[in-house]
Motif scaffolding. Sequence first.
Motif, PDB file in Angstrom:
ATOM      1  N   PHE A   1       0.858  -1.194   0.022  1.00 60.60           N
ATOM      2  CA  PHE A   1       0.045   0.090  -0.027  1.00 60.60           C
ATOM      3  C   PHE A   1       0.848   1.202  -0.096  1.00 60.60           C
ATOM      4  CE2 PHE A   1      -2.604  -3.231   2.243  1.00 60.60           C
ATOM      5  CZ  PHE A   1      -3.831  -3.323   1.519  1.00 60.60           C
TER       6      PHE A   1
ATOM      7  N   CYS B   1      -3.107  -1.032   7.197  1.00 58.91           N
ATOM      8  CA  CYS B   1      -3.989  -0.767   5.792  1.00 58.91           C
ATOM      9  C   CYS B   1      -4.751  -1.835   5.385  1.00 58.91           C
ATOM     10  CB  CYS B   1      -3.268  -0.379   4.705  1.00 58.91           C
ATOM     11  SG  CYS B   1      -2.326   1.564   4.819  1.00 58.91           S
TER      12      CYS B   1
ATOM     13  N   LEU C   1      -2.830   4.575  -2.135  1.00 54.35           N
ATOM     14  CA  LEU C   1      -2.808   3.518  -1.681  1.00 54.35           C
ATOM     15  C   LEU C   1      -3.057   1.987  -2.618  1.00 54.35           C
ATOM     16  CD1 LEU C   1      -4.895   4.043   1.793  1.00 54.35           C
ATOM     17  CD2 LEU C   1      -2.664   3.291   1.688  1.00 54.35           C
TER      18      LEU C   1
ATOM     19  N   PHE D   1      -8.536   5.947   1.630  1.00 51.99           N
ATOM     20  CA  PHE D   1      -8.801   4.920   0.510  1.00 51.99           C
ATOM     21  C   PHE D   1      -9.727   5.159  -0.285  1.00 51.99           C
ATOM     22  CE2 PHE D   1      -7.223   3.175   4.572  1.00 51.99           C
ATOM     23  CZ  PHE D   1      -6.548   2.122   4.396  1.00 51.99           C
TER      24      PHE D   1
ATOM     25  N   ALA E   1      -9.181   6.669   9.808  1.00 51.23           N
ATOM     26  CA  ALA E   1      -8.533   6.622   8.551  1.00 51.23           C
ATOM     27  C   ALA E   1      -9.688   7.625   7.574  1.00 51.23           C
ATOM     28  CB  ALA E   1      -8.716   5.402   7.593  1.00 51.23           C
TER      29      ALA E   1
END
Length: 388
Positions: free
Chosen positions: A8, A20, A48, A69, A102
């Motif tokens: 990632f 991750c 990512l 993400f 996140a």
Amino acid sequence: MTATGRRFTAAAVPAVERRCAETLAALLSRLAEAAAGPLAGAALGGALGRGEAPTTVDASGAFVTPAPFELLVVLDGTPGRAAALAPRLLREVAATARSRRAAARVDVAALAALAHVPPTIEAIEVAAADRVVAGPPGLLAPLARLAAAQPAPLEALRLLVRRGAALLEAERTLARRGASRASVLSGQAAVRGVDLALGTALLVSAGRFRPTDAGRAAELRLLAAPAESGAAAGGFHVGMTRTRFRDVVERHREAVAAAGRVELPETLAEARTQVGRASDRFLEVLRLFEEERLGRSLPSWTDYVRALASRHGSTGGPGLFGTRPADDLPGRRAVRDWPPAERLAPALATLLDWDPGDLPIAPVLLDLPDGAPKEALGPRLAALAAGA
């Protein structure tokens, strides 16, 4: 559901890679529940997905990555149903991401409509990365045509607006007395994001976009040495001073290199200095980029709004919170119909530049009362930019 075994982050710190993978698994699990129907699959894009995300040390001393993400969610249903489900999926994924400290962005598409996805920067990058994290390995085959596509200039403007909004927020938090370590790290991330976006804008303008940060860094080196590459030197960078052009190219290269190592916090004074310098680079690139795209000189940010109004056939008139003098500037109602990036770019430039002569245009563009304070304008712009 797996991440296909690929890394990632550029630094590939085991603790960050593990975190991750766990966060991605949680996001995919929530997606499957929230879809309320057949989930054809999902692909991971962004830094990512490309394996280029940076690693830093947060305020608690733990290794983390600040990259969001970015998921392309593919539903086995009609395009209309996919569009209707998109807001709900975004809310559910965002909530799950927050619970794991996140961030997440979600694009939703119907499986039957994948072949018709437009060449946005996100779509080009996810097609090139081909990182399917749920569903059959060939899920993204309909997007293969996009892997080598060139995005439209408006796509680069969208990227500039999003990254510039993060820079404005960093400037605001770092200006506080005794700004926290978290603010310093956010400021460093914002500067890195802006420098990557400026290099991307150069390449989009020159028609030489590449779908990875490393690929863009290599292409920028060739753009800086056209005789070596044998390619024509097109793009707005030909109007930049050699010093500024080299600065933008070098800062992009440094941002790519920095992702390959764990980033430690700078001093507060250095972070403030770097944000200020990044703001200067951003404003010059934005002005030159838009002068080329709109085909006219933009001596001020108010003139920028006039140019956009002319492009859209907008006229001046009364605003939502009162009557404005009749002039050639658009009213609030008119700017609501502009593409979000075009509406936000001049407001962002005004707030970063803070020129008194241009300040009155920001509340109009952001649909706030005339004379609204910067403390209200900045958060409003950040909220709108998140969806640009």
